[in-house]
Design an enzyme around this catalytic site. Structure first.
Site, PDB file in Angstrom:
ATOM      1  N   VAL A 298       0.998  -1.131  -0.085  1.00 50.00           N
ATOM      2  CA  VAL A 298      -0.167   0.019  -0.042  1.00 50.00           C
ATOM      3  C   VAL A 298       0.796   1.181   0.033  1.00 50.00           C
ATOM      4  O   VAL A 298       1.908   1.327   0.856  1.00 50.00           O
ATOM      5  CB  VAL A 298      -0.862  -0.163   0.957  1.00 50.00           C
ATOM      6  CG1 VAL A 298      -1.872   1.260   1.256  1.00 50.00           C
ATOM      7  CG2 VAL A 298      -1.813  -1.162   1.138  1.00 50.00           C
ATOM      8  N   ASN A 445      18.724  -3.790 -18.063  1.00 51.63           N
ATOM      9  CA  ASN A 445      19.251  -4.493 -18.889  1.00 51.63           C
ATOM     10  C   ASN A 445      19.804  -3.572 -20.208  1.00 51.63           C
ATOM     11  O   ASN A 445      20.485  -2.740 -19.917  1.00 51.63           O
ATOM     12  CB  ASN A 445      18.412  -5.653 -19.440  1.00 51.63           C
ATOM     13  CG  ASN A 445      18.215  -6.629 -18.262  1.00 51.63           C
ATOM     14  OD1 ASN A 445      19.130  -6.895 -17.335  1.00 51.63           O
ATOM     15  ND2 ASN A 445      16.629  -7.003 -18.093  1.00 51.63           N
ATOM     16  N   GLY A 496       9.611   2.655   0.108  1.00 50.67           N
ATOM     17  CA  GLY A 496       9.441   3.193   1.470  1.00 50.67           C
ATOM     18  C   GLY A 496      10.507   4.301   1.599  1.00 50.67           C
ATOM     19  O   GLY A 496      11.436   4.433   0.859  1.00 50.67           O
TER      20      GLY A 496
END
Length: 579
Positions: A298, A445, A496
């Site tokens: 979330v 990549n 976060g």
């Protein structure tokens, strides 16, 4: 002193005086000091304090433009201790070799977290071999091919990198083809020496009487195979990004401005918009005290009315309060709530899906069609949720169309797994991308800076929103933030507010906001939802996925931090094998 010695000394003094008079007369006749002073006054009418410094700066304008003279690749560790690639750029500046910049690529893995030990060991070996190959490419082939090019010529550099990568892909295909032919020959030889077994006549097996036969449910499309990654391909992306940073450095402008000018084809930019950060609040996995099965994480999106600094501070306050509420009584506060386990793909299903069910809670299963109703009910009940990332598997394309028609005017429907490989989105015109509001792009990549510019331009033209996201194995290199700002991404997905490699990127975003505000070039962000057409659209290439847009303004109640839910569609489960 003898008379002869005294005479010689007097003659030398007279001669020295004559030379001084001649030199003085020469400078007076040719007016050298006066002409020099007139020239300096014309060049520097303000009379600078450091005249020699101003002279050096003036004449440096006429020197040859810096060119790449050396590339250095080395193996380093990313934020989770996995090997990855660092690329350094050296340029010839005013006849001197000078280190300009370096970049560290983030690694990306598709191996499931619950993979068998031998699978994990093989993946780690492959990763290590890939980085070693990338280091070899940079130090040898790419070092020779890019020598003498201007770091500001991004298009030319990326073209060379793309051609080199295509050559390596063709070489790999040839090797695979040869191996398959040899294997086929060996199989034919073995078959010709072994007598074929004939099946004995007998009765066909029938179901035992009394045994219930399960009613077949509507099958779902099988999961698409993981994209193959060419060993060493990270050298392409790392070199392209390093050259972009070097181009910005020699141009003496920030990387985000350099990227924006490349995208706008050197047109002047009056204002720029910062991407809104998607800040992870809760990670709903094994390490989280709030374990949910419907969602993976979330996230909070700060209000557009606040500055980025104010929004981050508000999110931090909410995060601290959430940690306090979720912490069991008597235990010390934990910093793991907004963290997530990186370096592995998030696939927690222990068995392949047999009946096409999503396990939204332990023992509770929903079909893809039922999941659409679940999300509609969720958004109607919690209108502050303004974005869903991967609410369904990318293979459930019909359900993607249904959920877009139902919720497109209320929230963003974002595809992340379907848009991991930027180069494929650019080159494959028949790629099947689910109907969505936007995609999450990751610089990994063989992705090149030119690829990002081209794909984001395509998304902008089709009114998709662009989100730049951090790969699994993050590094402390903050170039991702400059890329997001320069490309005009609507959001940036960094995770976060914890761990150094993430906080470094948030701090870079705050620094750019301060710089744009100081220069008065910061434009306020704007959020718009899209009302999709009611009828289902046929699957087309990326540029045709989105129907003609109808803009709806942001609901007024979203002046507070908005929620975003990142679903976990990989948790399909077999009804007979609940976790």
């Amino acid at each position: 002193m003898e008379p002869g010695g005294r005479r010689r000394q007097q003659q030398q003094q007279r001669r020295l005086q004559e030379l001084r008079r001649e030199a003085t007369q020469y400078y007076q006749d040719h007016r050298v000091p006066q002409r020099m002073e007139e020239a300096l006054n014309a060049l520097f009418p303000q009379r600078p304090a450091d005249l020699y410094g101003e002279l050096a700066n003036y004449f440096s304008k006429f020197s040859k433009a810096p060119v790449i003279c050396k590339l250095v690749g080395r193996k380093v560790l990313d934020g989770v201790g996995q090997p990855t690639l660092e690329v350094e750029i050296y340029c010839t500046v005013k006849n001197y070799e000078k280190r300009i910049c370096s970049t560290v690529m983030s690694s990306h893995s598709q191996i499931p977290e619950n993979a068998l030990p031998e699978t994990t060991e093989a993946d780690e070996k492959e990763r290590n071999d890939s980085v070693n190959t990338a280091v070899e490419w940079v130090n040898e082939s790419l070092n020779m091919m890019l020598r003498g090019l201007k770091p500001t010529d991004q298009c030319k550099v990326d073209k060379i990198l793309g051609e080199y990568f295509t050559k390596k892909v063709e070489e790999k295909k040839e090797v695979q083809k040869q191996e398959e032919e040899e294997e086929e020959e060996a199989t034919l030889a073995l078959t010709s020496c072994t007598p074929s077994a004939t099946s004995l006549p007998g009765k066909k097996k029938s179901a035992k009487p009394g045994k219930k036969v399960a009613v077949a449910e509507r099958p779902i499309p099988p999961a698409e195979p993981a994209e193959s990654v060419l060993r060493g391909s990270v050298a392409i992306g790392g070199t392209s990004l390093a050259v972009a940073k070097a181009g910005a450095a020699v141009s003496r402008i920030p990387l985000y401005l350099h990227i924006a000018l490349l995208k706008c084809d050197q047109d002047s930019l009056k204002e720029m918009t910062l991407p809104l950060p998607m800040v992870t609040l809760l990670n709903c996995e094994k390490i989280s005290p709030a374990k949910l099965r419907l969602v993976k994480e979330v996230m909070l999106i700060p209000p557009v009315q606040l500055s980025l600094k104010q929004g981050i501070e508000r999110v931090l306050d909410i995060q601290k309060e959430m940690m306090r509420l979720l912490q069991p009584p008597g235990e010390a506060p934990s910093s793991q709530v907004a963290d997530s386990k990186k370096g592995r793909a998030h696939n927690t299903g222990k068995k392949a899906p047999l009946k096409g069910k999503y396990e939204i809670l332990t023992g509770t299963f929903k079909s893809p069609d039922e999941m659409v109703d679940v999300y509609v009910e969720l958004i109607n009940k919690f209108p502050f949720i303004i974005a869903l990332i991967d609410p369904l598997r990318k293979e459930d394309r019909q359900q993607w169309s249904n959920i877009c028609c139902a919720l497109g005017s209320k929230c963003y429907l974002i595809a992340e797994d379907a848009a991991t490989y930027i180069s494929k989105l650019k080159t494959d015109q028949n790629i099947n991308v689910p109907m969505c509001s936007g995609v999450v792009l990751k610089y990994i990549n063989e992705t090149k800076v030119s690829d990002l510019i081209e794909v984001t331009g395509l998304l902008d033209g089709q009114r998709h929103i662009t989100i730049l996201g951090s790969p699994d194995g993050e590094s402390s290199d903050d170039s991702l933030v400059d890329l997001a700002v320069g490309l005009g991404a609507r959001f940036i997905k960094l995770g976060g507010l914890s761990r150094g490699e993430r906080v470094t990127k948030y701090n870079r975003l705050l620094a750019i906001e301060e710089e744009l505000a100081k220069n008065r070039t910061l434009r306020e962000a704007n959020l718009e939802f899209i009302a999709f057409a009611e009828e289902s659209q046929p699957e087309k290439q990326l540029s045709d996925v989105l129907p003609p847009p109808k803009q709806d303004s942001l609901p007024p109640q979203l002046s507070q931090p908005a929620l975003q839910v990142h679903s976990l569609p990989a948790q399909h489960a077999d009804l007979g094998h609940p976790n």
